[in-house]
Design an enzyme around this catalytic site. Structure first.
Site, PDB file in Angstrom:
ATOM      1  N   SER A  26       0.832  -1.210   0.000  1.00  0.00           N
ATOM      2  CA  SER A  26       0.000   0.000   0.000  1.00  0.00           C
ATOM      3  C   SER A  26       0.863   1.255   0.000  1.00  0.00           C
ATOM      4  O   SER A  26       0.546   2.231  -0.684  1.00  0.00           O
ATOM      5  CB  SER A  26      -0.939  -0.019   1.202  1.00  0.00           C
ATOM      6  OG  SER A  26      -0.208   0.137   2.390  1.00  0.00           O
ATOM      7  N   ARG A  46       0.372   3.596  -3.250  1.00  0.00           N
ATOM      8  CA  ARG A  46      -0.271   4.889  -2.994  1.00  0.00           C
ATOM      9  C   ARG A  46       0.562   6.022  -3.595  1.00  0.00           C
ATOM     10  O   ARG A  46       0.066   6.871  -4.327  1.00  0.00           O
ATOM     11  CB  ARG A  46      -0.439   5.110  -1.497  1.00  0.00           C
ATOM     12  CG  ARG A  46      -1.131   6.430  -1.171  1.00  0.00           C
ATOM     13  CD  ARG A  46      -1.190   6.689   0.319  1.00  0.00           C
ATOM     14  NE  ARG A  46      -1.890   5.609   1.016  1.00  0.00           N
ATOM     15  CZ  ARG A  46      -1.292   4.747   1.822  1.00  0.00           C
ATOM     16  NH1 ARG A  46       0.004   4.858   2.040  1.00  0.00           N
ATOM     17  NH2 ARG A  46      -1.978   3.805   2.414  1.00  0.00           N
ATOM     18  N   ASN A  72      -0.585   8.089  -7.054  1.00  0.00           N
ATOM     19  CA  ASN A  72      -0.834   9.534  -7.018  1.00  0.00           C
ATOM     20  C   ASN A  72       0.038  10.286  -8.002  1.00  0.00           C
ATOM     21  O   ASN A  72      -0.427  11.165  -8.722  1.00  0.00           O
ATOM     22  CB  ASN A  72      -0.590  10.068  -5.613  1.00  0.00           C
ATOM     23  CG  ASN A  72      -1.843  10.035  -4.781  1.00  0.00           C
ATOM     24  OD1 ASN A  72      -2.693  10.902  -4.912  1.00  0.00           O
ATOM     25  ND2 ASN A  72      -1.977   9.015  -3.959  1.00  0.00           N
TER      26      ASN A  72
END
Lengths: 258, 157
Positions: free
Chosen positions: A194, A198, A202
């Site tokens: 994660s 992440r 982004n």
């Protein structure tokens, strides 16, 4: 992907070209030269700035460089003290490095999408992806390093037996041992995945939007890229911050003895 | 997009950066921060102490001033008292002196009156004697009528 980029033309070609790394080697032993180059340069920048500040550090009236460095140090230290209650010499410098390095990686996103590849192509470099955090290798390298640290500290603090017990006996006791283990393993492996995805997601999406804006007619571009860039200043800082804080939290969890 | 050896390179770079930060960057900067924090705390404590000392000194000074004022007013009172005493005393003295002078003058006047009376009596007696002599001529023997003459002169006084 490199071969596809050669084939495709137009808008798709432009996008693919921008997202294709400069690489050497084959198969697993491929190296993304641009990712490595920019992260090393940015890491060097970080180290150089803080080393300059550290060398001149006095307890008296601080200079401009020292003030800025101390501001970041205090900021990171506050975060560490808030969530980490153990005693470790590694965690605060680790958090500082993560925050600054990721921030600098992400900051590359704010350069106009074409300028560095253009300079690169003038120097004979065909592909150039300037934002290291749009490379999964970069984000995973960092999150896997953090993962190793989590494992290392879990074993160091709780002992091999303690860590094994934590993996197998919680949360449902000895009779559901396999289920516990499965749950815990998912929990542990979710952490690095994660973290890495992440940050990558982004920044990759942000960069993609910059590239899409760059495809529009020139008179529309500023209207869109200006607000997106301002919004992006928030995103790049926030992503660096999240990565840092989660690292601290994960490591403090590793330090907690049940 | 694929995971490849770049990952290893990035991990090595990351490890080096963390090591460098831990060894050469964090400690001096953090120490200088801590030291400054300590210095500021010490400075604040010293300032507080100084202020307290100043308050104390101010209080003391006020007390001393008050005492001095009291003392000075006491001295002034005493001086005033003494001055009025002196004035009274000198008034008394002056009165006494004037009384004495008056008495002396009166005595002198009395004496002079007596003297004048005496000399007048003598003169009157002489005059009377002369007159009597002229009236009586050589008839009267001064020695014979001594007691009469003195009786007259006594009556004159």
């Amino acid at each position: 992907m490199a071969t596809e980029a050669h084939a495709a033309e137009g808008a798709t070609g432009y996008i693919i070209h921008h997202l294709t790394p400069l690489s050497v080697g084959e198969g697993f032993w491929t190296l993304h030269i641009d990712t490595l180059f920019f992260s090393v340069v940015l890491g060097g920048l970080f180290v150089w700035f803080f080393k300059t500040a550290a060398e001149k550090a006095t307890a008296g009236v601080p200079g401009l460089v020292q003030s800025f460095a101390e501001m970041l140090i205090e900021f990171v230290d506050t975060q560490v003290k808030d969530s980490f209650h153990g005693h470790s010499k590694l965690i605060a410098p680790l958090a500082l490095t993560i925050f600054c390095w990721i921030f600098l990686w992400n900051f590359m996103d704010l350069f106009p999408v074409d300028i560095l590849p253009l300079i690169g192509s003038l120097m004979g470099v065909e592909y150039l992806r300037v934002v290291p955090s749009t490379d999964l290798n970069a984000t995973f390298a960092m999150s896997i390093s953090v993962f190793f640290l989590i494992i290392f500290y879990s074993i160091k603090i709780k002992g091999a037996w303690g860590f094994t017990k934590e993996l197998t006996l919680q949360p449902f006791g000895i009779w559901l041992l396999p289920f516990n283990l499965l749950l815990k393993l998912v929990e542990e492996f979710a952490k690095p995945i994660s973290l890495a995805l992440r940050l990558f997601g982004n920044l990759y999406a942000g960069e993609l939007i910059f590239i899409l804006i760059a495809l529009l007619p020139w008179y529309i571009q500023p209207v869109l890229s200006f607000p997106w860039a301002i919004f992006h200043i928030l995103i790049i800082t926030l992503q660096a911050f999240i990565f840092m804080v989660l690292t601290i939290v994960y490591l403090s969890m590793a330090h907690e003895d049940h | 997009m694929s995971i490849n050896a770049t990952l290893i390179g990035q991990m090595i770079t990351f490890a080096l950066l963390v090591w460098f930060t831990m060894k050469y960057i964090w400690p001096p900067l953090f120490d200088s921060l801590e030291e400054r924090r300590k210095k500021i705390a010490e400075g604040l404590a010293a300032a507080e102490k100084g202020q307290e000392a100043m308050h104390l000194a101010e209080k003391k000074a006020k007390n001393v001033l008050k005492e001095a004022k009291e003392q000075s007013s006491e001295i002034v009172n005493m001086a005033q008292k003494r001055a009025s005493e002196i004035v009274e005393e000198s008034k008394e003295n002056a009165k006494k002196e004037s009384d004495r002078l008056i008495l002396a003058a009166q005595a002198q006047i009395e004496q002079q009156i007596q003297q004048a009376k005496e000399s007048l009596r003598q003169e009157v007696a002489t005059l009377a004697l002369n007159a009597a002599e002229q009236i009586l001529g050589a008839e009267i023997d001064y020695a014979k009528h001594q007691d009469i003459i003195s009786k007259v002169s006594n009556q004159l006084g």
